[in-house]
Write an enzyme that holds these catalytic residues in place. Structure first.
Site, mmCIF file in Angstrom:
data_model
loop_
_atom_site.group_PDB
_atom_site.id
_atom_site.type_symbol
_atom_site.label_atom_id
_atom_site.label_comp_id
_atom_site.label_asym_id
_atom_site.label_seq_id
_atom_site.Cartn_x
_atom_site.Cartn_y
_atom_site.Cartn_z
ATOM 1 N N LYS A 236 0.827 -1.212 0.000
ATOM 2 C CA LYS A 236 0.000 0.000 0.000
ATOM 3 C C LYS A 236 0.864 1.266 0.000
ATOM 4 O O LYS A 236 2.045 1.209 0.295
ATOM 5 C CB LYS A 236 -0.971 0.001 1.188
ATOM 6 C CG LYS A 236 -1.775 -1.291 1.335
ATOM 7 C CD LYS A 236 -2.825 -1.518 0.241
ATOM 8 C CE LYS A 236 -3.229 -2.950 0.118
ATOM 9 N NZ LYS A 236 -4.555 -3.295 0.568
HETATM 10 C C1 LIG Z 1 -5.447 -4.368 1.120
HETATM 11 C C2 LIG Z 1 -6.914 -4.266 1.135
HETATM 12 C C3 LIG Z 1 -7.701 -4.775 2.184
HETATM 13 C C4 LIG Z 1 -7.143 -5.577 3.330
HETATM 14 O O1 LIG Z 1 -6.120 -4.955 4.016
HETATM 15 P P1 LIG Z 1 -5.041 -5.889 4.770
HETATM 16 O O2 LIG Z 1 -4.202 -4.923 5.515
HETATM 17 O O3 LIG Z 1 -4.297 -6.636 3.720
HETATM 18 O O4 LIG Z 1 -5.806 -6.782 5.673
HETATM 19 C C5 LIG Z 1 -9.065 -4.572 2.142
HETATM 20 N N1 LIG Z 1 -9.641 -3.917 1.120
HETATM 21 C C6 LIG Z 1 -8.925 -3.446 0.086
HETATM 22 C C7 LIG Z 1 -9.629 -2.716 -0.996
HETATM 23 C C8 LIG Z 1 -7.541 -3.621 0.050
HETATM 24 O O5 LIG Z 1 -6.851 -3.182 -0.994
#
Ligand SMILES: *Cc1c(COP(=O)(O)O)cnc(C)c1O
Length: 451
Positions: A236
């Protein structure tokens, strides 16, 4: 990551930051050298558009991040409840400030943040939450963990986001909340989604896990609905390995989020409700605080580079950048995405196009291979005792009958992306390489049948 790699990363980033002004002043116009686009495609042995160059690497780190982690190690404050001035409480204050939210609760992941909100809103077995089939599995997992029913609505094919009309169509007497997912870090059609939520008295949990610092009509995503959730997983745009956060303005609800995420134990020290243990640890927050100074600068850089790409691709038939909704002020650009229309590329399928662009030195890829409405969890979950007990046979039959999401299927098949967390921190020349590689393949599309 070795010492040599990290040096490259830092140099690349500093070089990129130096060219912000130049990029800003040349958002439109011709790109690169026209001769770079002529001639034989690299996939057939021609000279590639881009060679021997590196993209900025991701996740980002520098000496400040390392120092911050070292400081936490030496402090022996490794858990958030050891000190009110530890890295986690400090991060929560700073993230609330940065997003303009009243409150923030840090968690161990985005999925944990989403599940915390579902529980804190009292949503459970028998309840339904409407969301997108085109998302990370964590979105659905958060709803299922509360034994509620995730109802998937189809997309707007051009924006890859939830279609508000499809959301409204799926509301019934058990619907409790809408969970819009801001895909690619761009705002959903929040004007219409919020209007629908108000009309039907539903709560809104924004899945902003890809959408850090994106803004819609003056508000940072995550502060428009009742609560907003973020992920700081490695890929991210703000990253600490695994991590997450809930933000919101409703003091009571945010207090409940704290209680839920703290095994049901409130800030007042009493164990009060059902709750998992989802606390962020101090090392994760140390990584986040160590990169703090550059977060807004990197956000601005990605937006400038994305605008440069969009301007360069805007008149190209067959490549259509993600549609943005009115009110969109900026996105996080977790991914830079576009729709590929093969009829404009001599009928070449997406895989052939990707191969040709890769040979030119630019790597594009598909994203989610199939929507969550096509994954095996559906039968596995609907056949469990708890779901069979909590939802009527008629409802589960209707649920199975209404799973089709043809626009989501189309998006999975025709969407292309450039990973953006790192690459969109590149230079204007890097962006020109992307445009030139795509335009070169377009201009020489007659060669694709031989590729
Ligand atoms: C990455 C992501 C998640 C989950 O986040 P994690 O930290 O991996 O649990 C949920 N929704 C979206 C749209 C994501 O891109």
């Amino acid at each position: 990551m070795g010492k040599k790699d990290s040096g490259l990363t830092r140099r690349g980033f500093i070089a990129a930051a130096g060219s912000v002004a130049a990029v800003g002043s040349q958002m439109t116009g011709a790109y690169g050298d026209i001769t770079r686009r002529a001639g034989k495609l690299a996939v057939l042995g021609g000279d590639p558009v881009r060679k021997n160059k590196h993209w900025p690497q991701w996740p980002f780190w520098d000496d400040k991040v390392v120092e911050s982690v070292t400081k936490t190690t030496q402090s022996r404050v490794w858990c958030r409840i050891q000190s009110p001035s530890g890295t986690v409480p400090t991060f929560e204050k700073k993230y609330a400030e940065m997003t303009g939210a009243g409150y923030c609760v840090a968690t161990g992941s985005g999925t944990q943040a989403l599940h915390t909100c579902v529980e804190a809103l009292g949503i459970g077995p028998g309840d339904e939450v409407i969301t997108s089939p085109y998302t990370d599995p964590g979105t659905i997992a958060a709803i299922l963990s509360a034994r509620a029913l995730p109802v998937m609505a189809d997309l707007d094919r051009a924006s890859y986001q939830l279609d508000p009309a499809e959301v409204e169509r799926r509301i019934n007497e058990n619907t409790r909340a809408i969970m819009p997912v801001h895909m690619m870090g761009q705002p959903c059609d929040m004007d219409r989604i919020m209007a629908i939520a108000r009309k039907h008295n539903l709560r809104v949990i924004e899945d902003a896990c890809q959408a850090h610092l994106a803004r819609h009509r003056g508000k940072v995503l995550g502060t428009i609905g009742d609560v907003g959730c973020f992920s700081f997983q490695s890929s991210k745009v703000i990253a600490c390995g695994e991590g997450g956060a809930v933000i919101g303005n409703d003091e009571k609800l945010m207090d409940m989020c704290y209680t839920v995420h703290n095994h049901g134990t409130s800030r007042r020290g009493r164990t009060e409700v059902i709750g998992p243990k989802y606390r962020m640890n101090e090392f994760e927050a140390a990584v986040l605080l160590g990169q703090w100074d550059g977060i807004e600068e990197r956000h601005a850089k990605r937006n400038e580079n994305a605008a440069h790409l969009t301007a360069g691709l805007k008149d190209l038939p067959g490549i259509i950048p993600q549609k943005l909704y009115p009110g969109t002020e900026c996105g996080s650009f977790y991914l830079y995405t576009m729709t590929y229309k093969k009829e404009h590329f001599n009928g070449a399928d997406r895989a052939t196009f990707i191969k040709a662009v890769a040979a030119e030195g630019v790597s594009l890829s598909p994203y989610i291979p199939r929507g969550l409405h096509r994954e095996p969890w559906i039968e596995n979950v609907l056949n469990t005792n708890v779901y069979k007990k909590m939802y009527t046979e008629a409802r589960l039959r209707q649920y199975r009958d209404e799973l089709a999401c043809p626009n989501c299927d189309a998006v999975c098949d025709e969407m292309l992306m450039l990973w953006a967390s790192g690459p969109l921190l590149g230079t204007k020349e890097d962006m020109d390489d992307v445009v030139d590689a795509i335009v070169k393949v377009y201009e020489n599309r007659d060669q694709l049948s031989k590729a």
